[in-house]
Design a protein around this motif. Sequence first.
Motif, PDB file in Angstrom:
ATOM      1  N   PHE A 157       0.837  -1.211   0.000  1.00 16.43           N
ATOM      2  CA  PHE A 157       0.000   0.000   0.000  1.00 16.43           C
ATOM      3  C   PHE A 157       0.867   1.255   0.000  1.00 16.43           C
ATOM      4  CE2 PHE A 157      -2.154   3.387   2.375  1.00 16.43           C
ATOM      5  CZ  PHE A 157      -3.238   3.602   1.529  1.00 16.43           C
ATOM      6  N   LEU A 158       1.940   1.242   0.792  1.00  9.68           N
ATOM      7  CA  LEU A 158       2.851   2.393   0.843  1.00  9.68           C
ATOM      8  C   LEU A 158       3.519   2.606  -0.511  1.00  9.68           C
ATOM      9  CD1 LEU A 158       4.206   4.603   2.537  1.00  9.68           C
ATOM     10  CD2 LEU A 158       5.961   2.920   3.140  1.00  9.68           C
ATOM     11  N   GLY A 159       3.928   1.521  -1.160  1.00 13.29           N
ATOM     12  CA  GLY A 159       4.541   1.621  -2.485  1.00 13.29           C
ATOM     13  C   GLY A 159       3.573   2.197  -3.513  1.00 13.29           C
ATOM     14  N   ILE A 160       2.336   1.739  -3.502  1.00 19.01           N
ATOM     15  CA  ILE A 160       1.323   2.253  -4.434  1.00 19.01           C
ATOM     16  C   ILE A 160       1.028   3.712  -4.136  1.00 19.01           C
ATOM     17  CG2 ILE A 160      -1.103   2.060  -5.129  1.00 19.01           C
ATOM     18  CD1 ILE A 160      -0.787  -0.989  -4.751  1.00 19.01           C
ATOM     19  N   PHE A 161       0.940   4.053  -2.843  1.00 16.96           N
ATOM     20  CA  PHE A 161       0.685   5.438  -2.450  1.00 16.96           C
ATOM     21  C   PHE A 161       1.793   6.362  -2.941  1.00 16.96           C
ATOM     22  CE2 PHE A 161       1.250   8.877   0.688  1.00 16.96           C
ATOM     23  CZ  PHE A 161       0.034   9.534   0.504  1.00 16.96           C
ATOM     24  N   LEU A 162       3.062   5.951  -2.775  1.00 11.77           N
ATOM     25  CA  LEU A 162       4.189   6.754  -3.233  1.00 11.77           C
ATOM     26  C   LEU A 162       4.218   6.867  -4.752  1.00 11.77           C
ATOM     27  CD1 LEU A 162       7.022   5.630  -0.799  1.00 11.77           C
ATOM     28  CD2 LEU A 162       5.752   7.777  -0.796  1.00 11.77           C
ATOM     29  N   ILE A 205       3.268  10.304  -9.471  1.00 14.26           N
ATOM     30  CA  ILE A 205       2.586  10.592 -10.741  1.00 14.26           C
ATOM     31  C   ILE A 205       1.842  11.920 -10.650  1.00 14.26           C
ATOM     32  CG2 ILE A 205       0.714   9.834 -12.267  1.00 14.26           C
ATOM     33  CD1 ILE A 205       1.650   6.939 -11.686  1.00 14.26           C
ATOM     34  N   ILE A 206       1.186  12.184  -9.540  1.00 16.78           N
ATOM     35  CA  ILE A 206       0.490  13.460  -9.349  1.00 16.78           C
ATOM     36  C   ILE A 206       1.494  14.622  -9.354  1.00 16.78           C
ATOM     37  CG2 ILE A 206      -0.836  14.835  -7.692  1.00 16.78           C
ATOM     38  CD1 ILE A 206      -2.294  12.232  -6.926  1.00 16.78           C
ATOM     39  N   GLY A 207       2.633  14.426  -8.675  1.00 22.89           N
ATOM     40  CA  GLY A 207       3.673  15.459  -8.678  1.00 22.89           C
ATOM     41  C   GLY A 207       4.200  15.723 -10.072  1.00 22.89           C
ATOM     42  N   LEU A 208       4.391  14.671 -10.856  1.00 24.62           N
ATOM     43  CA  LEU A 208       4.863  14.823 -12.239  1.00 24.62           C
ATOM     44  C   LEU A 208       3.835  15.562 -13.091  1.00 24.62           C
ATOM     45  CD1 LEU A 208       7.069  14.140 -14.307  1.00 24.62           C
ATOM     46  CD2 LEU A 208       5.830  12.017 -14.775  1.00 24.62           C
TER      47      LEU A 208
END
Length: 191
Positions: free
Chosen positions: A3-8, A13-16
């Motif tokens: 879950f942490l990996g998917i969240f990051l 992607i949002i930051g990009l």
Amino acid sequence: LAFLGIFLLVLGIIGLIFYVVNSIFLMKLLKNTGHKHPYAAWIPLWNTVTLFEVGGIRVPWAWAAILFGGGLVSNIDIIGPIVSIAVLIVSILLTIWLAKGVHAGLGFESNGGIVLAIFLPLIWVIWVALKSDKTSYNLQAAVQAGGEYPLNWFGEGTPYASFEGAPTYSQPVYTPPAAYAPPVNTEPVSN
């Protein structure tokens, strides 16, 4: 852990997406203001400097270095919190004068735009980039408004060489010498 990996990954992607949208509209603003290097919108740190130039902030490289350097120093244990507060205050003040300068250069005044620049900078960049399509940019008005920045410790000006036809304050104005003409003798010749 998954879950942490998917969240990051989603956060990255949002930051990009935010970075790409910001760069596209900043490049549009730089083109519309006549900046020589609109592609600088895609290069970190340089995009901040070019935006400071558009806003008329004097010595933009020094202010960008203070902000980014202060961000790095803020990780030190003892002085970190103090530096963080100082960088926050300086960045808010810079944002206010940056927005004032950009607005003056585009020929309007907006207190709501200043608030937008502080709290939602991506929306502000999109807004001023779209407004820059409809008006011509006045560098002197931007320099006059942005140059009033109260923490300006760096002297009386900067060469805004990134703009076409901008004066460079570091060099005196060159005046070509007058063409040579032999002296004219007005006295009568006596033999």
